[in-house]
Motif scaffolding. Structure first.
Motif, PDB file in Angstrom:
ATOM      1  N   LYS A  21      83.919-122.322   8.039  1.00 14.49           N
ATOM      2  CA  LYS A  21      85.029-123.213   7.698  1.00 14.49           C
ATOM      3  C   LYS A  21      85.727-123.744   8.944  1.00 14.49           C
ATOM      4  O   LYS A  21      85.871-123.045   9.943  1.00 14.49           O
ATOM      5  N   ILE A  22      86.198-125.000   8.859  1.00 11.35           N
ATOM      6  CA  ILE A  22      87.034-125.595   9.897  1.00 11.35           C
ATOM      7  C   ILE A  22      88.470-125.620   9.360  1.00 11.35           C
ATOM      8  O   ILE A  22      88.769-126.295   8.377  1.00 11.35           O
ATOM      9  N   TYR A  23      89.356-124.870  10.009  1.00 13.12           N
ATOM     10  CA  TYR A  23      90.758-124.819   9.606  1.00 13.12           C
ATOM     11  C   TYR A  23      91.543-125.899  10.348  1.00 13.12           C
ATOM     12  O   TYR A  23      91.427-126.025  11.569  1.00 13.12           O
ATOM     13  N   GLY A  24      92.324-126.659   9.581  1.00 15.11           N
ATOM     14  CA  GLY A  24      93.094-127.742  10.172  1.00 15.11           C
ATOM     15  C   GLY A  24      94.480-127.829   9.561  1.00 15.11           C
ATOM     16  O   GLY A  24      94.955-126.903   8.894  1.00 15.11           O
ATOM     17  N   GLN A  25      95.120-128.970   9.781  1.00 11.41           N
ATOM     18  CA  GLN A  25      96.482-129.145   9.286  1.00 11.41           C
ATOM     19  C   GLN A  25      96.565-129.078   7.764  1.00 11.41           C
ATOM     20  O   GLN A  25      97.589-128.669   7.216  1.00 11.41           O
ATOM     21  N   GLU A  26      95.492-129.475   7.076  1.00  8.52           N
ATOM     22  CA  GLU A  26      95.563-129.480   5.619  1.00  8.52           C
ATOM     23  C   GLU A  26      95.808-128.081   5.059  1.00  8.52           C
ATOM     24  O   GLU A  26      96.500-127.908   4.053  1.00  8.52           O
ATOM     25  N   GLN A  27      95.240-127.047   5.702  1.00 10.71           N
ATOM     26  CA  GLN A  27      95.484-125.680   5.243  1.00 10.71           C
ATOM     27  C   GLN A  27      96.907-125.226   5.587  1.00 10.71           C
ATOM     28  O   GLN A  27      97.591-124.604   4.780  1.00 10.71           O
ATOM     29  N   VAL A  28      97.362-125.557   6.798  1.00 10.17           N
ATOM     30  CA  VAL A  28      98.695-125.125   7.231  1.00 10.17           C
ATOM     31  C   VAL A  28      99.781-125.806   6.405  1.00 10.17           C
ATOM     32  O   VAL A  28     100.719-125.161   5.923  1.00 10.17           O
ATOM     33  N   ILE A  29      99.663-127.121   6.229  1.00 13.35           N
ATOM     34  CA  ILE A  29     100.693-127.871   5.505  1.00 13.35           C
ATOM     35  C   ILE A  29     100.756-127.456   4.037  1.00 13.35           C
ATOM     36  O   ILE A  29     101.834-127.308   3.461  1.00 13.35           O
ATOM     37  N   SER A  30      99.604-127.248   3.425  1.00 12.44           N
ATOM     38  CA  SER A  30      99.571-126.858   2.017  1.00 12.44           C
ATOM     39  C   SER A  30      99.874-125.379   1.820  1.00 12.44           C
ATOM     40  O   SER A  30     100.214-124.959   0.708  1.00 12.44           O
ATOM     41  N   GLY A  31      99.755-124.586   2.906  1.00 17.98           N
ATOM     42  CA  GLY A  31      99.953-123.146   2.785  1.00 17.98           C
ATOM     43  C   GLY A  31      98.807-122.458   2.069  1.00 17.98           C
ATOM     44  O   GLY A  31      98.941-121.326   1.601  1.00 17.98           O
ATOM     45  N   ASP A  32      97.663-123.115   2.004  1.00 16.18           N
ATOM     46  CA  ASP A  32      96.509-122.592   1.266  1.00 16.18           C
ATOM     47  C   ASP A  32      95.292-122.566   2.183  1.00 16.18           C
ATOM     48  O   ASP A  32      94.721-123.603   2.513  1.00 16.18           O
ATOM     49  N   GLU A  33      94.885-121.356   2.586  1.00 13.07           N
ATOM     50  CA  GLU A  33      93.742-121.229   3.499  1.00 13.07           C
ATOM     51  C   GLU A  33      92.425-121.628   2.847  1.00 13.07           C
ATOM     52  O   GLU A  33      91.442-121.913   3.531  1.00 13.07           O
ATOM     53  N   ASN A  34      92.396-121.690   1.519  1.00 15.30           N
ATOM     54  CA  ASN A  34      91.161-122.053   0.814  1.00 15.30           C
ATOM     55  C   ASN A  34      91.016-123.554   0.619  1.00 15.30           C
ATOM     56  O   ASN A  34      89.989-124.034   0.147  1.00 15.30           O
ATOM     57  N   PHE A  35      92.049-124.291   0.974  1.00 17.72           N
ATOM     58  CA  PHE A  35      92.027-125.742   0.803  1.00 17.72           C
ATOM     59  C   PHE A  35      91.056-126.360   1.817  1.00 17.72           C
ATOM     60  O   PHE A  35      90.840-125.840   2.894  1.00 17.72           O
ATOM     61  N   GLY A  36      90.478-127.510   1.468  1.00 14.45           N
ATOM     62  CA  GLY A  36      89.618-128.223   2.413  1.00 14.45           C
ATOM     63  C   GLY A  36      88.160-127.821   2.298  1.00 14.45           C
ATOM     64  O   GLY A  36      87.816-126.740   1.826  1.00 14.45           O
ATOM     65  N   ASP A  37      87.292-128.714   2.762  1.00 18.23           N
ATOM     66  CA  ASP A  37      85.844-128.464   2.631  1.00 18.23           C
ATOM     67  C   ASP A  37      85.066-128.975   3.837  1.00 18.23           C
ATOM     68  O   ASP A  37      84.008-129.592   3.694  1.00 18.23           O
ATOM     69  N   TYR A  38      85.597-128.740   5.051  1.00 18.45           N
ATOM     70  CA  TYR A  38      84.881-129.099   6.267  1.00 18.45           C
ATOM     71  C   TYR A  38      84.243-127.844   6.856  1.00 18.45           C
ATOM     72  O   TYR A  38      84.910-126.799   6.987  1.00 18.45           O
ATOM     73  N   TYR A  39      82.961-127.960   7.225  1.00 23.32           N
ATOM     74  CA  TYR A  39      82.224-126.796   7.716  1.00 23.32           C
ATOM     75  C   TYR A  39      81.338-127.185   8.903  1.00 23.32           C
ATOM     76  O   TYR A  39      81.022-128.359   9.103  1.00 23.32           O
ATOM     77  N   ILE A  40      80.962-126.137   9.669  1.00 19.71           N
ATOM     78  CA  ILE A  40      79.962-126.294  10.732  1.00 19.71           C
ATOM     79  C   ILE A  40      78.910-125.199  10.547  1.00 19.71           C
ATOM     80  O   ILE A  40      79.151-124.203   9.853  1.00 19.71           O
ATOM     81  N   ASN A  41      77.751-125.400  11.170  1.00 19.77           N
ATOM     82  CA  ASN A  41      76.701-124.390  11.035  1.00 19.77           C
ATOM     83  C   ASN A  41      76.926-123.232  12.005  1.00 19.77           C
ATOM     84  O   ASN A  41      77.837-123.258  12.847  1.00 19.77           O
ATOM     85  N   LYS A  42      76.080-122.221  11.914  1.00 19.78           N
ATOM     86  CA  LYS A  42      76.254-121.010  12.713  1.00 19.78           C
ATOM     87  C   LYS A  42      76.131-121.293  14.197  1.00 19.78           C
ATOM     88  O   LYS A  42      76.886-120.747  15.019  1.00 19.78           O
ATOM     89  N   GLU A  43      75.200-122.139  14.580  1.00 18.01           N
ATOM     90  CA  GLU A  43      75.009-122.447  16.003  1.00 18.01           C
ATOM     91  C   GLU A  43      76.277-123.061  16.602  1.00 18.01           C
ATOM     92  O   GLU A  43      76.724-122.667  17.696  1.00 18.01           O
ATOM     93  N   LYS A  44      76.873-123.996  15.904  1.00 15.53           N
ATOM     94  CA  LYS A  44      78.087-124.627  16.404  1.00 15.53           C
ATOM     95  C   LYS A  44      79.243-123.633  16.391  1.00 15.53           C
ATOM     96  O   LYS A  44      80.081-123.619  17.316  1.00 15.53           O
ATOM     97  N   TYR A  45      79.301-122.791  15.383  1.00 21.14           N
ATOM     98  CA  TYR A  45      80.355-121.786  15.308  1.00 21.14           C
ATOM     99  C   TYR A  45      80.303-120.847  16.504  1.00 21.14           C
ATOM    100  O   TYR A  45      81.333-120.546  17.128  1.00 21.14           O
ATOM    101  N   LEU A  46      79.105-120.395  16.849  1.00 21.67           N
ATOM    102  CA  LEU A  46      78.970-119.467  17.983  1.00 21.67           C
ATOM    103  C   LEU A  46      79.346-120.139  19.294  1.00 21.67           C
ATOM    104  O   LEU A  46      79.891-119.505  20.198  1.00 21.67           O
TER     105      LEU A  46
END
Length: 608
Positions: A446-471
């Motif tokens: 998961k990519i955490y951004g302002q949408e999670q902080v502003i909404s107060g919901d860590e489950n909000f949003g649907d942006y992701y990266i693969n394992k290679e980019k995460y590492l």
């Protein structure tokens, strides 16, 4: 008519207390709210006016049917003299078109039968005349229409013409829906021209009062039905000409028209007074709440001077605060009756929390300074063991950076002082080039951004990266308990990551803070939400159109830290008071909804 005055006076509390919030609360409450009750009263007055319930009928008045005969005669003479064009007669009004019964001597007619529609002034098209732009009409039935000349132009073919005494109606939404209609008066040379987005009617002769026709055009029924008749696409919808000219219009005798217009003027002036009084009361109430709460926090901010650090003085200070607080608490029902006042109360609670005035201090608590020493000693050992890098020390907190004296056992700190002793405990998101949209995938980390902080919901949003980019961006990874802070445009917005949060990283618009386990994350979240910290962050932020923070500013932030047991006591008390605020807000919302329904009910009952 006495009944109308009684309708206003007997329900004065309904008209003045029925309020809708238009936007976030603030000073100048009259601009932030809609006085819904007074608005409904204005509409009720207009409805009663055009239905004949506003003034007494006089059986000696010449019937309106006679007016129609004289208007028809006058129109025929004007057509014969070629002063106006011959228009196709409008059909008689059927019983199905009549929405309600009219008083004696009234008659149903159409505006097109009473006036010349879309008139042309006698001046040649190229004659210079005053140009008047789209009428700007207030919420009262009279309003203003730009009487001062804006510019001189050469009138071109197709421009709308009008003259003193003409009746204008805005064609387009939302102007029509907002009741933009006018009787033109005071035009230079008596004539004008302007936007084509106007329907214009020029009354025939002097047989009708144009201001009465204006009441019809601004009446609730005309506007409500008109919205269903608009044509065109969204944002460009227009009221058609035939609705303006052909809609049944209730016409009273001419003398009664004058009486109705005079009564409406009188009652609208009363509405103006109700609005002014309501707005003045709202402003006075806001000032009172701000003064009382402001005095509470200001007085307590100076109560703990360097000479008041003994236990007895601390107890005296707390008792003084308790007395002041109870004085406010005794009047909760009268002080905290608006969203703005309740929000001020919540902010004051947070302010008192960070100042150490919400709960009494316990001399048996380990001072915060001892905890800071242990954190520093642990950090030194890890640096020595080369498990973490030594960071450049921030400057010592100066006296100028301390806005008030702290209670005994508290300490002024920066985030470096209380962060976890590990790599990337304070970390900003990656540079934009490291996290472009081309790297996004449908699922993964998961990519955490302002949408999670502003909404107060860590489950909000649907942006992701693969394992290679995460590492490759693992330094920006999010762990349970991390505090996420928005950097752009939302000063003080904070989210604490739960134990069940999805694995992921922060984006460039966030900073993550990993705190020492002996620091309450919820307390730090409370600190960051307080007015003290919000104001400091706002002052230090920069940006031409919005506030922008960075990791450097956050690292230099100075804030108060109490002993750990007191952190928990403060949170318990703050939660208790927050519950009270929530209850007040719920009661307020219920009461406001009841008042709005009551205003609607009184209005509906009056027009039956």
């Amino acid at each position: 008519m006495a009944a109308v005055e009684e309708l206003v006076t007997e329900h004065i509390d309904v008209w003045t207390s029925s309020i809708k919030r238009k936007s976030s609360a603030g000073r100048g409450g009259g601009k932030k709210i809609e006085l819904y009750g007074v608005k409904k009263l204005r509409l009720l007055i207009l409805d009663l006016a055009v239905r004949g319930f506003l003034v007494q009928q006089d059986p000696n008045d010449e019937p309106a049917s006679e007016l129609l005969k004289r208007i028809a005669t006058e129109k025929a003479e004007l057509v014969k003299a070629k002063e106006i064009k011959n228009q196709k007669p409008l059909p008689e009004i059927s019983d199905d078109e009549k929405p309600y019964d009219l008083p004696t001597n009234w008659i149903w007619t159409r505006l097109g039968s009473l006036a010349e529609v879309a008139p042309r002034n006698t001046a040649e098209d190229k004659t210079q005349v005053g140009f008047v732009p789209m009428p700007l009409i207030s919420t009262s039935h009279n309003g203003e229409h730009g009487q001062q000349i804006k510019t001189w132009i050469e009138i071109k073919k197709g421009y709308t013409h009008f003259a003193d005494g003409d009746i204008g109606l805005a064609k387009i939404t939302p102007c029509f829906e907002n009741s933009k209609a006018v009787v033109f008066v005071g035009l230079k040379n008596g004539i004008g021209s302007g936007t084509t987005e106007l329907h214009i009617a020029r009354p025939i002769g002097t047989f009708i009062n144009p201001w009465f026709v204006l009441l019809h055009l601004k009446s609730p029924r005309f506007l409500l039905i008109g919205e269903t008749k608009m044509t065109g696409t969204a944002g460009q919808r227009r009221i058609p000409k035939n609705y303006f000219t052909d809609t049944p219009l209730p016409l009273p005798p001419l003398t009664e028209q004058h009486r109705i217009v005079a009564k409406v003027d009188e009652l609208m002036a009363l509405c103006d007074q109700l609005e002014q009084q309501s707005e003045a009361n709202i402003t006075a109430h806001q000032t009172l709440v701000e003064t009382l709460l402001g005095a509470l926090t200001q007085n307590t901010s100076t109560a703990t001077s360097p000479t008041a650090q003994h236990d007895g003085d601390q107890a005296t200070t707390h008792n003084t605060f308790e007395q002041a607080w109870h004085r406010i608490a005794e009047h909760f029902d009268t002080l905290f009756t608006t969203e703005h006042s309740i929000e001020l109360l919540k902010q004051s609670i947070l302010q008192l929390a960070v100042m150490g005035k919400l709960v009494p201090q316990d001399p048996n608590d380990e001072p915060a300074s001892e905890l800071l020493k242990r954190i520093a000693a642990e950090k030194a050992e890890l640096v020595k063991a080369k498990k973490i890098k030594k960071q450049k020390a921030l400057p010592k907190i100066s006296e100028e950076e301390r806005p008030f004296e702290l209670p005994k056992g508290w300490a002024w700190v920066r985030f470096d002082d209380i962060a976890k002793n590990e790599k990337n405990a304070l970390k900003a998101g990656p540079f934009g080039s490291a996290l472009k949209k081309i790297y996004y995938v449908e699922s993964g980390y998961k990519i955490y951004g302002q949408e999670q902080v502003i909404s107060g919901d860590e489950n909000f949003g649907d942006y992701y990266i693969n394992k290679e980019k995460y590492l490759s961006l693992e330094s920006c990874r999010v762990k349970a308990g991390d505090i996420l802070i928005s950097l752009v445009g939302t000063i003080g917005k904070v989210l604490v990551i739960s134990d069940t949060a999805a694995q992921g990283i922060i984006n460039p618009r966030l900073v993550k803070l990993s705190l020492n386990e002996n620091i309450s994350k919820k307390f730090i979240q409370t600190i960051l939400g307080s007015r003290l910290i919000k104001d400091e962050l706002s002052d230090k932020s920069h940006g031409s159109t919005m506030d922008v923070l960075n990791l450097g500013l956050l690292r230099n932030l100075v804030f108060p830290l109490p002993p750990l047991p007191e952190q928990h006591r403060i949170l318990t008390k703050a939660d208790e008071l927050s519950t009270i605020c929530h209850q007040l807000k719920t009661r307020l919302a219920d009461a406001q909804n009841t008042q709005l329904q009551l205003a609607d009910a009184v209005t509906e009952q009056a027009i039956r």
